[in-house]
Enzyme design. Structure first.
Site, PDB file in Angstrom:
ATOM      1  N   CYS A 181      -6.639   4.770   4.642  1.00 17.45           N
ATOM      2  CA  CYS A 181      -7.746   5.246   5.306  1.00 17.45           C
ATOM      3  C   CYS A 181      -7.231   6.037   7.068  1.00 17.45           C
ATOM      4  O   CYS A 181      -6.363   5.503   7.783  1.00 17.45           O
ATOM      5  CB  CYS A 181      -9.211   4.694   5.457  1.00 17.45           C
ATOM      6  SG  CYS A 181      -9.799   4.157   4.210  1.00 17.45           S
ATOM      7  N   ARG A 196      -1.438  11.083   6.661  1.00 21.59           N
ATOM      8  CA  ARG A 196      -1.987   9.609   5.550  1.00 21.59           C
ATOM      9  C   ARG A 196      -2.656   9.848   4.480  1.00 21.59           C
ATOM     10  O   ARG A 196      -2.527   8.749   3.854  1.00 21.59           O
ATOM     11  CB  ARG A 196      -2.791   9.009   6.659  1.00 21.59           C
ATOM     12  CG  ARG A 196      -2.092   8.619   7.635  1.00 21.59           C
ATOM     13  CD  ARG A 196      -2.749   8.013   9.168  1.00 21.59           C
ATOM     14  NE  ARG A 196      -3.575   6.563   8.137  1.00 21.59           N
ATOM     15  CZ  ARG A 196      -3.486   5.041   8.533  1.00 21.59           C
ATOM     16  NH1 ARG A 196      -2.268   5.265  10.097  1.00 21.59           N
ATOM     17  NH2 ARG A 196      -3.491   4.442   8.217  1.00 21.59           N
ATOM     18  N   TRP A 233      -8.930   6.827   2.086  1.00 20.53           N
ATOM     19  CA  TRP A 233      -8.167   6.763   0.988  1.00 20.53           C
ATOM     20  C   TRP A 233      -9.202   5.828   0.218  1.00 20.53           C
ATOM     21  O   TRP A 233      -8.975   4.369   0.450  1.00 20.53           O
ATOM     22  CB  TRP A 233      -6.917   6.210   1.172  1.00 20.53           C
ATOM     23  CG  TRP A 233      -5.993   5.701   0.534  1.00 20.53           C
ATOM     24  CD1 TRP A 233      -5.765   4.583   0.526  1.00 20.53           C
ATOM     25  CD2 TRP A 233      -5.125   6.130  -0.497  1.00 20.53           C
ATOM     26  NE1 TRP A 233      -4.777   4.188  -1.413  1.00 20.53           N
ATOM     27  CE2 TRP A 233      -4.631   5.623  -1.389  1.00 20.53           C
ATOM     28  CE3 TRP A 233      -4.729   7.653  -0.368  1.00 20.53           C
ATOM     29  CZ2 TRP A 233      -3.477   6.142  -1.708  1.00 20.53           C
ATOM     30  CZ3 TRP A 233      -3.799   8.015  -1.865  1.00 20.53           C
ATOM     31  CH2 TRP A 233      -3.194   6.958  -2.182  1.00 20.53           C
ATOM     32  N   ASN A 269     -10.732   0.896   7.359  1.00 20.02           N
ATOM     33  CA  ASN A 269      -9.593   0.994   6.995  1.00 20.02           C
ATOM     34  C   ASN A 269      -9.180  -0.548   6.600  1.00 20.02           C
ATOM     35  O   ASN A 269      -8.515  -0.958   6.631  1.00 20.02           O
ATOM     36  CB  ASN A 269      -8.401   1.589   7.553  1.00 20.02           C
ATOM     37  CG  ASN A 269      -6.736   1.571   6.401  1.00 20.02           C
ATOM     38  OD1 ASN A 269      -7.183   1.679   5.442  1.00 20.02           O
ATOM     39  ND2 ASN A 269      -6.244   2.062   7.568  1.00 20.02           N
ATOM     40  N   GLY A 270      -9.036  -0.829   4.835  1.00 23.92           N
ATOM     41  CA  GLY A 270      -8.370  -1.707   3.673  1.00 23.92           C
ATOM     42  C   GLY A 270      -9.431  -2.620   2.924  1.00 23.92           C
ATOM     43  O   GLY A 270      -9.640  -1.699   2.339  1.00 23.92           O
ATOM     44  N   GLU A 306      16.660   2.312 -11.941  1.00 25.37           N
ATOM     45  CA  GLU A 306      16.039   2.754 -10.778  1.00 25.37           C
ATOM     46  C   GLU A 306      16.851   2.733  -9.885  1.00 25.37           C
ATOM     47  O   GLU A 306      16.497   3.566  -9.370  1.00 25.37           O
ATOM     48  CB  GLU A 306      14.950   1.258 -10.455  1.00 25.37           C
ATOM     49  CG  GLU A 306      14.214   1.770  -8.896  1.00 25.37           C
ATOM     50  CD  GLU A 306      13.465   3.278  -9.231  1.00 25.37           C
ATOM     51  OE1 GLU A 306      13.485   4.305 -10.105  1.00 25.37           O
ATOM     52  OE2 GLU A 306      13.283   3.264  -7.913  1.00 25.37           O
ATOM     53  N   LYS A 320      17.435   6.583  -8.101  1.00 29.20           N
ATOM     54  CA  LYS A 320      17.351   6.517  -6.193  1.00 29.20           C
ATOM     55  C   LYS A 320      18.269   7.298  -5.439  1.00 29.20           C
ATOM     56  O   LYS A 320      18.142   8.022  -5.000  1.00 29.20           O
ATOM     57  CB  LYS A 320      16.538   5.122  -5.773  1.00 29.20           C
ATOM     58  CG  LYS A 320      15.492   4.286  -5.924  1.00 29.20           C
ATOM     59  CD  LYS A 320      14.544   5.206  -5.125  1.00 29.20           C
ATOM     60  CE  LYS A 320      13.316   6.040  -5.590  1.00 29.20           C
ATOM     61  NZ  LYS A 320      12.873   5.644  -7.231  1.00 29.20           N
ATOM     62  N   GLU A 349      18.035  10.926  -7.120  1.00 26.77           N
ATOM     63  CA  GLU A 349      17.460  11.818  -6.242  1.00 26.77           C
ATOM     64  C   GLU A 349      17.385  12.642  -5.164  1.00 26.77           C
ATOM     65  O   GLU A 349      17.259  13.385  -4.321  1.00 26.77           O
ATOM     66  CB  GLU A 349      16.025  11.127  -6.331  1.00 26.77           C
ATOM     67  CG  GLU A 349      14.926  10.708  -7.356  1.00 26.77           C
ATOM     68  CD  GLU A 349      14.184   9.978  -7.333  1.00 26.77           C
ATOM     69  OE1 GLU A 349      13.278  10.981  -7.747  1.00 26.77           O
ATOM     70  OE2 GLU A 349      13.793   8.739  -7.216  1.00 26.77           O
ATOM     71  N   HIS A 395      32.285   0.248 -24.635  1.00 26.75           N
ATOM     72  CA  HIS A 395      31.258   0.851 -25.699  1.00 26.75           C
ATOM     73  C   HIS A 395      31.012   2.375 -25.548  1.00 26.75           C
ATOM     74  O   HIS A 395      31.051   2.992 -25.649  1.00 26.75           O
ATOM     75  CB  HIS A 395      29.837   0.739 -26.211  1.00 26.75           C
ATOM     76  CG  HIS A 395      29.629  -0.477 -27.142  1.00 26.75           C
ATOM     77  ND1 HIS A 395      29.821  -0.807 -28.475  1.00 26.75           N
ATOM     78  CD2 HIS A 395      29.456  -1.866 -26.425  1.00 26.75           C
ATOM     79  CE1 HIS A 395      29.915  -2.594 -28.446  1.00 26.75           C
ATOM     80  NE2 HIS A 395      29.573  -3.006 -27.393  1.00 26.75           N
ATOM     81  N   LYS A 453       5.894  15.887  -5.589  1.00 18.10           N
ATOM     82  CA  LYS A 453       5.586  13.490  -5.921  1.00 18.10           C
ATOM     83  C   LYS A 453       4.934  13.695  -7.583  1.00 18.10           C
ATOM     84  O   LYS A 453       5.167  12.716  -7.594  1.00 18.10           O
ATOM     85  CB  LYS A 453       4.589  13.723  -4.517  1.00 18.10           C
ATOM     86  CG  LYS A 453       4.582  12.425  -4.648  1.00 18.10           C
ATOM     87  CD  LYS A 453       5.239  11.668  -4.274  1.00 18.10           C
ATOM     88  CE  LYS A 453       5.447   9.894  -4.088  1.00 18.10           C
ATOM     89  NZ  LYS A 453       6.188   9.135  -3.997  1.00 18.10           N
TER      90      LYS A 453
HETATM   91  C1  AGP Z   1      10.338   8.780  -8.693  1.00 22.47           C
HETATM   92  O1  AGP Z   1      11.122   8.512  -7.460  1.00 22.47           O
HETATM   93  C2  AGP Z   1      10.259   9.801  -8.749  1.00 22.47           C
HETATM   94  N1  AGP Z   1       9.628  11.005  -8.078  1.00 22.47           N
HETATM   95  C3  AGP Z   1       9.825   9.504  -9.972  1.00 22.47           C
HETATM   96  O2  AGP Z   1      10.538   9.707 -11.461  1.00 22.47           O
HETATM   97  C4  AGP Z   1       8.136   9.478 -10.398  1.00 22.47           C
HETATM   98  O3  AGP Z   1       8.367   7.765 -10.353  1.00 22.47           O
HETATM   99  C5  AGP Z   1       7.796  10.026 -11.778  1.00 22.47           C
HETATM  100  O4  AGP Z   1       7.691  11.655 -11.694  1.00 22.47           O
HETATM  101  C6  AGP Z   1       6.164   9.134 -12.380  1.00 22.47           C
HETATM  102  O5  AGP Z   1       5.279   9.761 -11.674  1.00 22.47           O
HETATM  103  P1  AGP Z   1       4.218   8.567 -11.521  1.00 22.47           P
HETATM  104  O6  AGP Z   1       4.373   7.685 -11.112  1.00 22.47           O
HETATM  105  O7  AGP Z   1       3.180   9.453 -10.122  1.00 22.47           O
HETATM  106  O8  AGP Z   1       3.778   8.828 -12.851  1.00 22.47           O
END
Ligand code: AGP
Length: 611
Positions: free
Chosen positions: A2, A27, A75, A101-102, A484, A488, A491, A507, A606
């Protein structure tokens, strides 16, 4: 997280508060409100759900007069995002207000005790409990010192995290703030003073600030600020000059939100565990709503990074709860005509709670009568509505497009879920679970240790930032970490990186290896360690460079890898939490070296709210 702003001074407070809230919008929030003490000593509160613009429209031309006030962007953590739950919250008679906030972990028991004393509540929030707690402690007292004491006594009864600001109608020139594990800063003006969650809200008004440390309480009037600890011992503290511009301030001084959010990870793990560990037991009351006796299998459904968290979740649930579990990408699951019934738990993981494919999988599970458990970060997001159980990450908003801190929060929450399911299925004695919970509590400090080594990782990244293709390989618990880590890097640096099971190299993929294709090998301690060392030797035989994530004290790895990214030792099922951190930093520094737009990578959103 928040946003809080407070003002005490000779100027009309409302415009200053609204401007401060606008500077904290980055935020993330779902509702907003202000409270002003009018010259007639009445507290006027105005709060609305949604963006600040909704509050501004509601105030159209009628901002309450007054020189003392509080503002808040919420939030949500407890209680749906709506007008009633928005802050500020008042006591029974509207003679004092609080913004917060918390997370107050023991707000339920505190609320019951206050109800028994005749207090009535209007919201579902933990924050409103604080208002009534202060009211109870202030009852029969008066004077500025007594109000500060009442706040202090109230906070000594609360357990959890807070940045809190409050004022009462009897003290027109007193603003009180306090913090524990949530940020708060004082702005020092000339004949006026400010409180804020973060520096951006102060920048137009002052560059002189005072840090309030955890466990401290601060009282502001027009002349200045006084600080005490919760025992009432006065603390003297020198102000500091704010040198940041607005953009730097929003990132807390970090060059990118991604780095800021990586450095939040120790606190994020602590917040994910907050209120969910009681001695040697995991406390997830949300799971009470599931009829576990019927559940014979679990599907874990998600996309992207959340899917990789789901792969770890599958291992955790099978390891600790011995419940068959399958982790499936949502866009595949929804069209695979899965066998779903009341005996199949569908666990859906989504940071945003708005991902189209994961929502579609959620609807499919609901239509099939399968019980649903959601792991999400955004309270009140689409996927949390109608789920049988929801476990929140409690990670605060993640501004950077790529997931970092929320991935670690997912792993922590999935670990708690797996342990809780194991407890409920009678498979985990307290003696077994105790060491795991202790290691979970120690993880924040261990992540801190990895962050202390960031410069060494930056140096390694600089040496490999010109490569075009990478492999990330791992076995067992390290395999999802490899996936993962590759994501990263892809991306944010736009380099091709492929995550692969280390045992699969021969393989086919090994044909791609040459000195220009570095291989990041996850080599954490465990029964498969010797096998990953063999894989590393296969890679070296093709003259490819090997970077390894390995545990501190591992001498063997230094004989095989060209570079080592060190992590502290931990229990094998918890190693993905620590392994993620050097891989996030590696991706960050490679992308920075390549001048990429780290917080807003090309082509990415996002939340992928369309198929
Ligand atoms: C992760 O770095 C990416 N931005 C993307 O893979 C993300 O994890 C995926 O789109 C799922 O998003 P969500 O967790 O909001 O469902």
């Amino acid at each position: 997280m928040c946003g809080i702003v407070g003002y005490v001074g000779p100027r009309t407070a409302a415009p200053i508060l609204l401007d401060g809230l606008q500077r904290l919008e980055y935020r993330g929030y779902d509702s907003a409100g202000i409270a002003i003490l009018t010259p007639e000593r009445k507290i006027e509160i105005k709060k609305t759900q949604g963006r600040l613009s909704v509050l501004l429209d509601a105030l159209q031309g009628s901002t309450p007069p007054g020189y003392l006030g509080l503002g808040h962007t919420r939030w949500a953590t407890h209680g749906e995002p709506n007008e009633i739950n928005a802050h500020p919250h008042a006591d029974c008679d509207g003679r004092l207000v609080v913004v917060h906030n918390g997370i107050i972990e023991n707000y339920g028991s505190l609320r019951e005790g206050l109800r028994a004393k005749g207090h009535h509540f209007t919201s579902e929030t933990d924050t409103e409990v604080l208002a009534h707690l202060i009211e109870e402690e202030y009852r029969g007292h008066q004077g500025p010192d007594e109000f500060v004491t009442a706040v202090r006594r109230a906070l000594k009864q609360a357990r959890g995290a807070y940045a809190l600001a409050a004022f009462c109608a009897e003290e027109p020139e007193l603003l009180v703030g306090a913090r524990l594990f949530s940020p708060m800063v004082v702005g020092l003006g000339s004949g006026e003073n400010y409180l804020a969650s973060d520096i951006p809200a102060l920048l137009p008004y002052t560059r002189q600030a005072l840090i309030v440390e955890d466990g401290e309480i601060v009282a502001l009037d027009r002349e200045g600020a006084s600080i005490w600890n919760l025992e009432g011992v006065a603390i003297s503290r020198e102000p500091f000059h704010i040198g940041w511009d607005l953009e730097a301030a929003e990132k807390g001084g970090y060059p990118h939100f991604m780095l800021k959010e990586i450095y939040e990870e120790p606190q994020v793990i602590a917040n994910a565990l907050r209120g969910r560990l009681d001695g040697e037991r995991v406390l997830l009351p949300e799971v009470d709503k599931l009829d576990l006796a019927k559940i014979q299998k679990a599907y874990i459904v998600a996309c992207g990074t959340s899917h990789y968290a789901g792969l770890v979740g599958k291992r955790l649930i099978e390891e600790f709860a011995r419940l068959p579990a399958e982790s499936i990408i949502a866009s595949e699951f929804r069209y695979s005509n899965p066998v779903l019934d009341q005996n199949t738990l569908v666990i859906l993981i989504s940071q945003s709670g708005e991902t189209a494919d994961t929502l579609a999988a959620f609807r499919l599970a609901k239509e099939s009568g399968a019980p649903t458990l959601v792991v999400a970060n955004v309270l009140g997001s689409s996927i949390t509505r109608g789920a049988d159980a929801v476990l929140y990450l409690q990670a605060g908003p993640e501004i950077c497009v790529v997931a970092t801190k929320t991935y670690l929060a997912m792993l922590a929450v999935l670990t708690l879920l797996a342990l809780d399911l194991g407890q409920r299925r009678g498979l985990l004695a307290h003696s077994q679970i105790a060491p795991i919970l202790q290691e979970l509590r120690d993880l924040s400090a261990k992540v801190d240790r990895v962050l202390d080594g960031a410069e060494a990782i930056a140096e390694i990244a600089r040496r490999y930032a010109d490569r075009k293709n990478f492999f990330f390989i791992g076995r067992g618990w390290d395999y999802p970490s490899a996936l993962e880590g590759a994501l990263k890097l892809k991306e944010i640096s736009y380099l091709h990186a492929e995550g692969y099971p280390a045992g699969e190299l021969k393989h086919g993929p090994i044909a791609l290896l040459d000195p220009e294709v570095p291989v990041m090998a996850l080599a954490t301690p465990g029964p498969l360690y010797e096998k990953i060392i063999s894989n590393i030797q296969e890679v070296k035989a093709r003259r490819a460079k090997v970077l390894a994530v390995a545990a501190e004290g591992d001498k063997e790895i230094t004989h095989h890898a060209d570079e080592v990214l060190w992590i502290p030792r931990t229990l094998e099922p918890l190693s993905p939490i620590l392994s993620a951190v050097p891989l996030q930093l590696f991706a960050y520094y490679v992308a920075r070296e390549r001048g990429c737009d780290i917080d807003k990578p090309r082509n990415l959103a996002k939340s992928v709210t369309v198929e």
